[in-house]
Motif scaffolding. Structure first.
Motif, mmCIF file in Angstrom:
data_model
loop_
_atom_site.group_PDB
_atom_site.id
_atom_site.type_symbol
_atom_site.label_atom_id
_atom_site.label_comp_id
_atom_site.label_asym_id
_atom_site.label_seq_id
_atom_site.Cartn_x
_atom_site.Cartn_y
_atom_site.Cartn_z
ATOM 1 N N LYS A 1 0.973 -1.415 0.106
ATOM 2 C CA LYS A 1 0.029 0.016 -0.028
ATOM 3 C C LYS A 1 0.763 1.284 -0.159
ATOM 4 O O LYS A 1 0.771 2.192 -0.804
ATOM 5 N N LEU A 2 2.003 1.396 0.820
ATOM 6 C CA LEU A 2 2.899 2.353 1.021
ATOM 7 C C LEU A 2 3.652 2.776 -0.360
ATOM 8 O O LEU A 2 3.816 3.763 -0.705
ATOM 9 N N ASP A 3 3.960 1.502 -0.755
ATOM 10 C CA ASP A 3 4.795 1.595 -1.970
ATOM 11 C C ASP A 3 3.943 2.361 -2.999
ATOM 12 O O ASP A 3 4.602 3.150 -3.795
ATOM 13 N N ARG A 4 2.611 2.115 -3.327
ATOM 14 C CA ARG A 4 1.663 2.784 -4.143
ATOM 15 C C ARG A 4 1.791 4.351 -3.962
ATOM 16 O O ARG A 4 1.484 5.244 -4.674
ATOM 17 N N ARG A 5 2.052 4.686 -2.714
ATOM 18 C CA ARG A 5 2.345 6.051 -2.439
ATOM 19 C C ARG A 5 3.643 6.677 -2.396
ATOM 20 O O ARG A 5 3.998 7.536 -1.992
ATOM 21 N N GLY A 6 4.354 5.750 -2.876
ATOM 22 C CA GLY A 6 6.004 6.071 -2.859
ATOM 23 C C GLY A 6 6.809 6.367 -1.582
ATOM 24 O O GLY A 6 7.727 7.030 -1.635
ATOM 25 N N ILE A 7 6.118 5.438 -0.800
ATOM 26 C CA ILE A 7 6.845 5.494 0.679
ATOM 27 C C ILE A 7 7.644 3.923 0.608
ATOM 28 O O ILE A 7 6.888 2.668 0.758
ATOM 29 N N ALA A 8 8.686 3.707 1.108
ATOM 30 C CA ALA A 8 9.316 2.452 1.512
ATOM 31 C C ALA A 8 9.070 2.224 2.829
ATOM 32 O O ALA A 8 9.660 2.795 3.727
#
Ligand code: PSV
Ligand code: MN
Length: 428
Positions: free
Chosen positions: A30-37
């Motif tokens: 989910k966070l990956d889709r928001r550009g967060i690792a």
């Protein structure tokens, strides 16, 4: 070693572990889709620590009553044992903040015990809001601001004693909170009283080592109910400015009028380089000293939003101290402190998720709806898998309260602490 069996933490069975791994992976996607690792957030959470107040592990009380639980710590060494349990299970509280004279002991023994338990020491707290047995001068009418020079000197000397003890055990800061003020209009001269404060504070500041910081803590009222000398962040800022570069303001979340915008105070103090640190707690009415995040977790998040903003901007010299300061009247203090430490970590993790580029854009475009939605999107994210994974990888528990209850620690210590009478002064 504390009394928690490591096997009990391990006893958090395989099913729980595989649930956590799955939840962590789902959140990561989910966070990956928001550009967060997710791993980067986890690393920051894992490196984060909040200090535990020694006086917090004893049951607190009000001026009406105190209801101590079984197995209360009898003194500083029992308190350190309890603090070690909190850290062992949460891996979020490596340091303990001492209050003197409540916790006064041989510094070598204190240091040895802390090392044995894997703990360090945070800021030293002085106490000139109570009289101690055998004390030459009473603080009934004030301490650092008393009209009598000998009483002021006694309060100054006590603070210097705290610095000396702190130096011997590896502390790097002194926090001063005084109850001085007045209960009647006309009782004191505001200006002369504040002049006396500054004079006394300067004498203490002169003894602050080069690598230490002095924190002064403001509080609007109580025990003085008409006026308080260090009543708000404005006065606190003046003090820090008057004293010098090692002096900073400490913000206790409970020490403001209801509805005051504390996050904005935090932003102001950061902007002018005087934010020293925090005493975290929560409140509904005044200085309630309720568990951190128990009433208004959004406000806690908004405070962390300011802290992360400063962290991201790499503000020079920005390194505030983080500590809990609460009174546990109806819960097991160990459980409350574990949950509170995790609430602080949660607010930090959520604040790390704020899309700051988008927020900046909405602010510049005067789009309040999307700006506030950007904060809400971060706040609404369930970051528990990040916190739990950080704990687990550091050797802590996935579910600290569950592991603590399963360990039977409280029952065990109740057998060896029969005559417990409570910790510290029971005041927060
Ligand atoms: C005062 O209310 C306070 O917040 C200060 O930090 C004290 O040191 C602490 O509580 C304990 O009484
Ligand atoms: Mn405090």
């Amino acid at each position: 070693m504390t009394m928690i069996e490591t096997s009990l933490i391990a006893g958090e069975n395989e099913a729980r572990l595989s649930d956590l791994k799955r939840d962590y992976q789902t959140l990561g996607e989910k966070l990956d889709r928001r550009g967060i690792a997710i791993d980067a957030v986890k690393r920051k959470v894992a490196a984060y620590g909040v200090a535990v107040p020694s006086w917090g592990v004893g049951t607190g009380g009000t001026r009406f009553a105190r209801f101590p639980g079984a197995g209360e710590p009898r003194g500083i060494f029992d308190k350190l044992e309890d603090c070690a349990v909190i850290n062992e299970l949460t891996r979020a509280t490596p340091n303990v903040s001492l209050h003197i004279p409540w916790d006064k002991a041989d510094p070598a023994v204190l240091k040895g015990k802390a090392e044995e338990l894997g703990l360090g020491f945070d800021a030293m707290n002085s106490n000139t809001f109570q009289d101690q047995a055998g004390q030459a001068h009473s603080y009934k009418f004030g301490s650092l601001t008393h009209t009598d020079a000998a009483t002021r000197q006694q309060a100054i000397d006590h603070n210097i004693e705290c610095i000396e003890l702190g130096k011997a055990i590896g502390s790097k800061a002194l926090t001063i909170w005084i109850g001085d003020g007045s209960n009647f209009p006309g009782q004191t001269n505001f200006t002369r009283q504040f002049e006396r404060y500054l004079q006394s504070a300067k004498a203490i500041y002169a003894q602050i080592p080069a690598d230490w910081r002095l924190f002064t803590e403001h509080k609007m009222y109580e025990p003085a109910f008409y006026s308080t000398v260090v009543q708000d962040w404005g006065t606190n800022y003046m003090i820090a400015q008057e004293l010098g570069e090692k002096a900073y303001c400490l913000v206790d979340l409970g020490h403001h009028a209801p509805n005051v915008n504390i996050e904005m105070i935090v932003a102001r103090l950061i902007q002018f380089g005087k934010l020293g640190g925090f005493h975290f707690n929560d409140s509904k009415y005044g200085d309630d000293d309720l568990d951190t995040g128990s009433i208004d977790p959004y406000r806690l998040f908004l405070v962390f939003n300011e802290l992360v903003d400063a962290e991201v901007r790499n503000v020079a010299g920005f390194d505030p101290a983080h500590m809990l300061d609460q009174s546990h009247n109806v819960t097991d203090p160990i459980e409350s402190l574990m949950v509170s430490a995790m609430e602080v970590q949660r607010a930090y993790a959520q604040a790390l998720l704020v899309d700051r580029v988008a927020l900046d854009g909405y602010q510049n475009d005067n789009d309040p709806l999307m700006a506030t939605a950007t904060l809400k999107a971060a706040f609404r994210t369930d970051v528990e898998p990040i916190l739990a994974m950080a704990r687990l990888e550091a050797g802590g528990a996935i579910d600290p309260v569950g592991a603590y209850r399963a360990s039977g620690y409280r029952k065990k210590v109740a057998q060896i602490r029969p005559e417990a009478s409570g910790a510290g002064g029971g005041i927060v």
